[in-house]
Design an enzyme around this catalytic site. Structure first.
Site, PDB file in Angstrom:
ATOM      1  N   PRO A   1       0.846  -1.196   0.000  1.00  0.00           N
ATOM      2  CA  PRO A   1       0.000   0.000   0.000  1.00  0.00           C
ATOM      3  C   PRO A   1       0.877   1.239   0.000  1.00  0.00           C
ATOM      4  O   PRO A   1       1.764   1.374   0.839  1.00  0.00           O
ATOM      5  CB  PRO A   1      -0.792  -0.128   1.316  1.00  0.00           C
ATOM      6  CG  PRO A   1       0.034  -1.018   2.188  1.00  0.00           C
ATOM      7  CD  PRO A   1       0.776  -1.933   1.269  1.00  0.00           C
ATOM      8  N   MET A   2       0.649   2.140  -0.958  1.00  0.00           N
ATOM      9  CA  MET A   2       1.483   3.336  -1.082  1.00  0.00           C
ATOM     10  C   MET A   2       0.598   4.550  -1.313  1.00  0.00           C
ATOM     11  O   MET A   2      -0.137   4.614  -2.304  1.00  0.00           O
ATOM     12  CB  MET A   2       2.492   3.166  -2.225  1.00  0.00           C
ATOM     13  CG  MET A   2       3.547   2.106  -1.956  1.00  0.00           C
ATOM     14  SD  MET A   2       4.655   1.800  -3.371  1.00  0.00           S
ATOM     15  CE  MET A   2       3.614   0.751  -4.400  1.00  0.00           C
TER      16      MET A   2
ATOM     17  N   CYS B   1       3.298   3.209   9.212  1.00  0.00           N
ATOM     18  CA  CYS B   1       3.510   4.528   8.618  1.00  0.00           C
ATOM     19  C   CYS B   1       4.070   5.501   9.649  1.00  0.00           C
ATOM     20  O   CYS B   1       3.504   5.658  10.734  1.00  0.00           O
ATOM     21  CB  CYS B   1       2.207   5.070   8.042  1.00  0.00           C
ATOM     22  SG  CYS B   1       2.404   6.684   7.239  1.00  0.00           S
TER      23      CYS B   1
ATOM     24  N   LYS C   1       0.346  -4.887   9.092  1.00  0.00           N
ATOM     25  CA  LYS C   1       1.631  -4.515   8.498  1.00  0.00           C
ATOM     26  C   LYS C   1       2.351  -3.636   9.506  1.00  0.00           C
ATOM     27  O   LYS C   1       1.820  -2.615   9.946  1.00  0.00           O
ATOM     28  CB  LYS C   1       1.453  -3.758   7.182  1.00  0.00           C
ATOM     29  CG  LYS C   1       2.766  -3.454   6.470  1.00  0.00           C
ATOM     30  CD  LYS C   1       2.516  -2.839   5.096  1.00  0.00           C
ATOM     31  CE  LYS C   1       3.827  -2.707   4.323  1.00  0.00           C
ATOM     32  NZ  LYS C   1       4.703  -1.637   4.861  1.00  0.00           N
TER      33      LYS C   1
ATOM     34  N   HIS D   1       7.872  -4.796   7.684  1.00  0.00           N
ATOM     35  CA  HIS D   1       8.871  -3.942   7.028  1.00  0.00           C
ATOM     36  C   HIS D   1      10.139  -4.049   7.870  1.00  0.00           C
ATOM     37  O   HIS D   1      10.144  -3.661   9.038  1.00  0.00           O
ATOM     38  CB  HIS D   1       8.371  -2.495   6.972  1.00  0.00           C
ATOM     39  CG  HIS D   1       9.260  -1.581   6.191  1.00  0.00           C
ATOM     40  ND1 HIS D   1       8.789  -0.444   5.580  1.00  0.00           N
ATOM     41  CD2 HIS D   1      10.586  -1.624   5.919  1.00  0.00           C
ATOM     42  CE1 HIS D   1       9.785   0.175   4.974  1.00  0.00           C
ATOM     43  NE2 HIS D   1      10.892  -0.523   5.182  1.00  0.00           N
TER      44      HIS D   1
ATOM     45  N   GLY E   1      10.539  -4.258   2.349  1.00  0.00           N
ATOM     46  CA  GLY E   1      11.607  -3.291   2.560  1.00  0.00           C
ATOM     47  C   GLY E   1      12.826  -3.546   1.701  1.00  0.00           C
ATOM     48  O   GLY E   1      13.500  -4.556   1.890  1.00  0.00           O
ATOM     49  N   GLY E   2      13.099  -2.667   0.762  1.00  0.00           N
ATOM     50  CA  GLY E   2      14.317  -2.750  -0.034  1.00  0.00           C
ATOM     51  C   GLY E   2      14.380  -3.880  -1.030  1.00  0.00           C
ATOM     52  O   GLY E   2      15.450  -4.163  -1.580  1.00  0.00           O
TER      53      GLY E   2
ATOM     54  N   GLY F   1       7.268  -2.660  -2.862  1.00  0.00           N
ATOM     55  CA  GLY F   1       6.635  -1.358  -2.977  1.00  0.00           C
ATOM     56  C   GLY F   1       7.076  -0.579  -4.191  1.00  0.00           C
ATOM     57  O   GLY F   1       6.573  -0.763  -5.292  1.00  0.00           O
ATOM     58  N   ARG F   2       8.049   0.315  -3.997  1.00  0.00           N
ATOM     59  CA  ARG F   2       8.411   1.272  -5.046  1.00  0.00           C
ATOM     60  C   ARG F   2       8.852   0.620  -6.346  1.00  0.00           C
ATOM     61  O   ARG F   2       8.542   1.118  -7.436  1.00  0.00           O
ATOM     62  CB  ARG F   2       9.498   2.219  -4.525  1.00  0.00           C
ATOM     63  CG  ARG F   2       8.980   3.251  -3.545  1.00  0.00           C
ATOM     64  CD  ARG F   2      10.109   3.948  -2.815  1.00  0.00           C
ATOM     65  NE  ARG F   2      10.772   3.051  -1.872  1.00  0.00           N
ATOM     66  CZ  ARG F   2      11.907   3.327  -1.257  1.00  0.00           C
ATOM     67  NH1 ARG F   2      12.514   4.485  -1.493  1.00  0.00           N
ATOM     68  NH2 ARG F   2      12.440   2.486  -0.398  1.00  0.00           N
TER      69      ARG F   2
END
Length: 339
Positions: free
Chosen positions: A19-20, A102, A141, A173, A214-215, A236-237
């Site tokens: 989720p972003m 977050c 999360k 994360h 994460g990463g 994610g990204r």
């Protein structure tokens, strides 16, 4: 919950898209679903006050094609979160996820997100209330800790609390969150990753479905974590900026089904969706902003991004713009243009 439904979403969570905020809206998720029929997709975080007190039910809008899709909620009041979970379940989401990761100031001021890592009892109360309210699976999360906490001490206690409250699936994360001194962006990069700690949690909680986040920016990395015994990987990204690198081959590589979906196939499949969106009063750039990375790493990618970014907001621009942009990609690819 029927065992078959729960089993299916457990399989889908072998690979999920994080989720972003401002990114994983319904248009983004529709595109991602075209690239992978199997991966679990998540909404942007929706706060329980927005749904329960604000009546912002439009935030729950999604296309049936997005399934399996999970709703991520932010909040810290068990009663309100239970009400929000009911609304999410009624809207048809396959999973309701509680955000305990977050680090933004806005989220902290609402006493939810990563700051809740300091209050595992509160999180457990929230999870139990949500589990009692709906048949849809409730997940969490989280981070490995915040600020000066010792993750090796706080994370096992945190997981034990939420497991006791009924949570059977968690995404971790693998970084601390620093609530003061780092921006949300810096919190995604600066605190060191501790993959080993997350992996060790599987030994302590063998019946808990654990996904790592994460990463992680390649499917090869994802396969490595799965082969090492973790149950799932959340990306994610990289999934947003290079969606074809992550999602196009995910079905055959991670799930052992289907075939690779090309960027060109995804563009053609998006055209009817864009036409319907614009016919309903939507704007072209609301969709195309999520498509900028489709040709990332390929000759012509720069021309694709430039054509969409410069023209998608112009009056009269429509789906034909994507075909024109793709023609440029094809032409430049034949010339071997650098990306």
């Amino acid at each position: 919950m029927e065992k078959a439904v729960k089993s299916q979403i457990g399989v889908s969570s072998r690979l999920s898209v994080a989720p972003m905020m401002d990114w994983t809206d319904r248009h983004c998720r529709y595109l991602h679903r075209l690239l992978s029929g199997q991966a679990l997709l998540y909404t942007e975080m929706v706060t329980s006050p927005a749904l329960v007190r604000g009546g912002a039910l439009h935030l729950l809008d999604h296309d049936v094609a997005e399934h399996p899709v999970a709703l991520q909620l932010g909040g810290s009041d068990p009663v309100e979160l239970a009400q929000a979970a009911r609304l999410g379940a009624q809207a048809g989401y396959d999973e309701i996820n509680l955000n305990v990761g977050c680090p933004s100031d806005r989220v902290q001021s609402g006493t939810f997100g990563a700051v809740l890592m300091r209050s595992p009892a509160v999180v457990a109360d929230c999870v139990k209330a949500m589990c009692d309210a709906v048949d849809v699976e409730i997940t969490v999360k989280c981070r490995i800790g915040v600020d000066d906490q010792d993750p090796s001490e706080v994370l096992p206690e945190f997981l034990a609390r939420i497991v006791g409250a009924g949570c059977e699936r968690v995404t971790i994360h693998a970084r601390k969150a620093w609530l003061k001194g780092l921006s949300p962006k810096e919190n995604r990069d600066i605190p060191p990753l501790d993959y080993e700690l997350v992996q060790s949690m599987k030994g302590l909680f063998p019946n808990l479905h654990i996904s790592i986040n994460g990463g992680i920016d390649t499917l090869e990395q994802a396969r490595g974590f799965l082969d090492a015994g973790l149950d799932g990987v959340m990306i994610g990204r990289a999934a947003y900026h290079q969606p074809c690198d992550i999602l196009s081959a995910a079905d055959p590589m991670i799930f052992g089904v289907g075939e690779v979906t090309t960027a060109e196939q995804a563009v053609h499949a998006m055209l009817p969706y864009i036409e319907a969106h614009m016919s309903a009063g939507g704007r072209l750039n609301q969709v195309t902003r999520h498509m900028m990375g489709l040709f990332a790493g390929r000759p012509g990618a720069r021309a694709w991004r430039r054509t969409l970014s410069e023209n998608a907001t112009k009056p009269g621009a429509g789906p034909e713009l994507l075909l024109a942009a793709m023609d440029q990609v094809t032409a430049l690819a034949q010339q071997g243009e650098a990306v």
